[in-house]
Design an enzyme around this catalytic site. Structure first.
Site, PDB file in Angstrom:
ATOM      1  CG  ASP A  30      -9.162   2.677  12.815  1.00 48.25           C
ATOM      2  OD1 ASP A  30      -8.658   2.915  11.872  1.00 48.25           O
ATOM      3  OD2 ASP A  30      -8.617   1.717  13.766  1.00 48.25           O
ATOM      4  CG  ASN A  86      -1.611   7.148   7.222  1.00 53.40           C
ATOM      5  OD1 ASN A  86      -1.318   8.308   7.364  1.00 53.40           O
ATOM      6  ND2 ASN A  86      -2.308   6.361   8.256  1.00 53.40           N
ATOM      7  N   GLY A  92       3.176   5.367   6.372  1.00 53.72           N
ATOM      8  CA  GLY A  92       2.611   4.637   7.569  1.00 53.72           C
ATOM      9  C   GLY A  92       1.445   3.714   7.025  1.00 53.72           C
ATOM     10  CD  GLN A  93      -1.851   2.171   1.871  1.00 56.89           C
ATOM     11  OE1 GLN A  93      -0.780   2.638   1.113  1.00 56.89           O
ATOM     12  NE2 GLN A  93      -2.900   1.539   1.445  1.00 56.89           N
ATOM     13  CG  HIS A  99      -7.779   2.729   4.579  1.00 57.51           C
ATOM     14  ND1 HIS A  99      -6.699   2.374   3.953  1.00 57.51           N
ATOM     15  CD2 HIS A  99      -6.910   3.495   5.515  1.00 57.51           C
ATOM     16  CE1 HIS A  99      -5.524   2.092   4.564  1.00 57.51           C
ATOM     17  NE2 HIS A  99      -5.632   2.821   5.660  1.00 57.51           N
ATOM     18  CG  HIS A 101      -7.315   7.103   9.015  1.00 58.52           C
ATOM     19  ND1 HIS A 101      -7.249   6.117  10.094  1.00 58.52           N
ATOM     20  CD2 HIS A 101      -6.493   6.632   7.960  1.00 58.52           C
ATOM     21  CE1 HIS A 101      -6.340   5.060   9.652  1.00 58.52           C
ATOM     22  NE2 HIS A 101      -5.917   5.664   8.348  1.00 58.52           N
TER      23      HIS A 101
END
Ligand code: 5GP
Ligand code: ZN
Length: 113
Positions: A30, A86, A92-93, A99, A101
């Site tokens: 990230d 998310n 909160g995307q 994806h 995390h």
């Protein structure tokens, strides 16, 4: 999706620090790490979010979790880690390509903010 950042990363059109790649998935660091280990795992195929997972496209999700387990081992996360997806506005995307995390290397809080 031609204007999708993660499709461009999957296609190699935007550079990323890759940690794992095969024909179905890509894992990379990230850009803005939230933990000592912060890796994103994505399907190469464009799926918008968890909300778009279907019986037709869900096999890649199982594969992503196999990759997450391997990457957790390789990165020494024996004490635990968190996998987060998310989803949508309230989730909160910020990038509309599915994806996961993989976060580890510190103790995580619950509940999340
Ligand atoms: P979300 O907020 O959608 O759950 O997660 C998107 C993540 O992608 C964020 O943690 C953000 O730092 C990361 N990100 C956004 N753009 C890029 C990029 O171009 N390269 C990398 N490596 N990470 C990105
Ligand atoms: Zn995409």
């Amino acid at each position: 999706m031609s204007d999708c950042v993660f499709c461009k990363i999957a296609a190699g059109e935007i550079p990323s620090k890759k940690v794992y790649e095969d024909d179905q998935v890509l894992a990379f660091y990230d850009l803005d790490p939230q933990a000592p280990v912060h890796i994103l795992i994505i399907p190469k195929e464009h799926i918008g979010s968890v909300a778009e997972i279907t019986v037709e496209n869900s096999a890649v999700v199982a594969h992503i979790f196999e990759v997450a387990a391997k990457l957790a081992k390789v990165n020494g996360l024996e004490d635990g880690f968190r996998v987060v997806a998310n989803t949508g506005k309230d989730g909160g995307q910020t990038v509309p390509h599915l994806h996961f995390h993989l976060l580890g290397g510190r103790s995580m809080k619950w509940p999340p903010g």
